[in-house]
Design an enzyme around this catalytic site. Structure first.
Site, PDB file in Angstrom:
ATOM      1  N   TRP A 177       0.837  -1.219   0.000  1.00  0.00           N
ATOM      2  CA  TRP A 177       0.000   0.000   0.000  1.00  0.00           C
ATOM      3  C   TRP A 177       0.857   1.247   0.000  1.00  0.00           C
ATOM      4  O   TRP A 177       0.553   2.210  -0.711  1.00  0.00           O
ATOM      5  CB  TRP A 177      -0.972  -0.026   1.177  1.00  0.00           C
ATOM      6  CG  TRP A 177      -1.912  -1.179   1.111  1.00  0.00           C
ATOM      7  CD1 TRP A 177      -2.031  -2.178   2.027  1.00  0.00           C
ATOM      8  CD2 TRP A 177      -2.848  -1.486   0.062  1.00  0.00           C
ATOM      9  NE1 TRP A 177      -2.973  -3.077   1.610  1.00  0.00           N
ATOM     10  CE2 TRP A 177      -3.494  -2.688   0.418  1.00  0.00           C
ATOM     11  CE3 TRP A 177      -3.192  -0.863  -1.136  1.00  0.00           C
ATOM     12  CZ2 TRP A 177      -4.471  -3.278  -0.380  1.00  0.00           C
ATOM     13  CZ3 TRP A 177      -4.171  -1.452  -1.938  1.00  0.00           C
ATOM     14  CH2 TRP A 177      -4.792  -2.636  -1.558  1.00  0.00           C
ATOM     15  N   ASP A 236      -1.866   6.815   6.190  1.00  0.00           N
ATOM     16  CA  ASP A 236      -2.871   5.849   5.743  1.00  0.00           C
ATOM     17  C   ASP A 236      -3.140   4.910   6.910  1.00  0.00           C
ATOM     18  O   ASP A 236      -2.318   4.052   7.231  1.00  0.00           O
ATOM     19  CB  ASP A 236      -2.331   5.082   4.525  1.00  0.00           C
ATOM     20  CG  ASP A 236      -3.273   3.960   4.071  1.00  0.00           C
ATOM     21  OD1 ASP A 236      -4.343   3.782   4.682  1.00  0.00           O
ATOM     22  OD2 ASP A 236      -2.918   3.262   3.096  1.00  0.00           O
ATOM     23  N   LYS A 278     -12.184  -1.885   6.985  1.00  0.00           N
ATOM     24  CA  LYS A 278     -11.369  -2.702   7.888  1.00  0.00           C
ATOM     25  C   LYS A 278     -11.486  -2.308   9.353  1.00  0.00           C
ATOM     26  O   LYS A 278     -10.645  -2.681  10.128  1.00  0.00           O
ATOM     27  CB  LYS A 278      -9.909  -2.650   7.468  1.00  0.00           C
ATOM     28  CG  LYS A 278      -9.679  -3.330   6.141  1.00  0.00           C
ATOM     29  CD  LYS A 278      -8.462  -2.775   5.453  1.00  0.00           C
ATOM     30  CE  LYS A 278      -8.354  -3.293   4.043  1.00  0.00           C
ATOM     31  NZ  LYS A 278      -7.561  -2.395   3.215  1.00  0.00           N
TER      32      LYS A 278
END
Ligand SMILES: *Cc1c(COP(=O)(O)O)cnc(C)c1O
Length: 356
Positions: free
Chosen positions: A100, A167, A191
């Site tokens: 990511w 993030d 999530k």
């Protein structure tokens, strides 16, 4: 009963599913479904207001920050962050801790200059680089707090004088953070916050409007702030279910209480991985994630049989990401500790079966 260790979209509390399905049938006093009402109705405006309030309350968001519900996932934030914060003659610094982080770097490079301060790529991202230098003139520093795929997590917020962007897709609301340390936090909801389809952005207002770039409206944080996350049709149902899930979190005692449970869950599972001779963890001990526990077997030939063994016990979502292999047990907020014990029992019973 199914024990869902999936990495995302992930388990949410059963009572949230029940309330959400009820609202699909009948949401407002006139009997309309949440799926057919206008987002401009007072009923839905109060949903957005309550969700913003819950985010602010649960994370202790100080004054001077805006809370936004956007679309495009965390992946669009990879681009929106540099579009809004990285000026033409500036450089943004990034920490490369996994897939990511890498995608965030890739998107930022399309927009401007990027400096990668450190990377753990050469060791397949099994640790978090330490002792890196963040240049004082960086437009901002970006990192990924929890590396969902590799199972590493930065528990300590990096110290820097430059604007801090994070993030937090896979560990937001799982542990207490000091929002004042950050200038921009983003997270795909699926999530820990809610279902897929909405992205949370918490942004310090004063960092916006400092660069000249002209942006399409949908990519401009200011436009979304001015529109109260309703510049266009927001993801009505995803926001609604997120609100239900944040209400659930509040009823559990909030982030500091769920953090205690998350610590117990992760400790129990890592203890078994370290104790059981059939299994081993994939990451450096000090960087292990509480949310995504990655492990493999000493004998890779036993991995398929173990997966089958767990599936027979209704344990699902355990297969590791293809770039790591083995197993990944995701222990998000809604996963009860009883499910962790079911997995540990399976590991012990499997080891008993395969004793030499
Ligand atoms: C899942 C994930 C993403 C991607 O999120 P999307 O909402 O699918 O774009 C980004 N970062 C992290 C840390 C993730 O876990």
């Amino acid at each position: 009963m199914t024990y869902n260790f999936g990495a995302g979209p992930c388990i949410l509390p059963n009572e949230v599913f029940k309330q959400a399905s009820q609202a699909v049938l009948e949401f407002n006093p006139t009997g309309l479904s949440i799926l057919e009402i206008s987002h401009r109705t007072p009923e839905f405006e109060s949903v957005v207001d309550e969700t913003v309030r819950l985010v602010k309350e649960l994370l202790n968001v100080p004054a001077g920050y805006s809370v936004l519900f956007l679309q495009g996932g965390a992946s669009l934030q990879f681009a929106m962050v540099p579009m809004n914060l990285l000026g033409d003659n500036q450089t943004a610094s990034y920490l490369d801790t996994g897939v990511w982080a890498n995608k965030a770097i890739k998107e930022a490079k399309i927009i401007g200059n990027v400096n990668v301060v450190a990377s753990s790529k050469s060791e397949n991202y099994t640790f978090i680089p330490k002792d890196f230098q963040i240049p004082e003139d960086s437009a901002y520093f970006h990192y990924t707090s929890n590396n969902t795929i590799y199972g590493t997590e930065l528990m300590e917020t990096p110290k820097t004088n430059v604007p801090l962007v994070c993030d937090m897709s896979s560990d937001i609301f799982s542990r207490t953070i000091n929002v004042a340390d950050f200038d921009l936090i983003y997270a795909g909801a699926q999530k820990n916050m809610g279902p897929a389809g909405v992205t949370l952005v918490i942004v310090k207002d004063e960092i916006l409007g400092k660069i000249d770039r002209k942006l399409p409206s949908m990519l401009d944080y200011k436009i979304h702030i001015d529109g109260g996350s309703m510049y266009n049709t927001p993801p009505v149902f995803s926001i609604y279910v997120s609100m239900l899930n944040l209400r659930w979190l509040k009823s559990k005692g909030g982030v500091s209480e769920i953090e205690k449970e998350n610590i117990s869950k992760a400790e129990a599972l890592y203890r078994e991985i370290d104790r059981n001779p059939l299994f081993k963890g994939t990451c450096r001990t000090e960087d292990r994630s509480r949310m995504n526990v990655c492990f493999v077997m000493e004998n890779p030939e036993l991995e398929k049989p173990f997966l089958k063994f767990t599936e027979e016990r209704n344990i699902v979502g355990l297969k590791g990401h293809r770039s790591v292999g083995g197993f990944r047990a995701s222990l998000y907020n809604a996963l009860p500790i009883t499910s962790v014990h079911v997995l540990i029992d399976a590991m012990q019973d499997f080891a008993e079966k395969h004793k030499k």
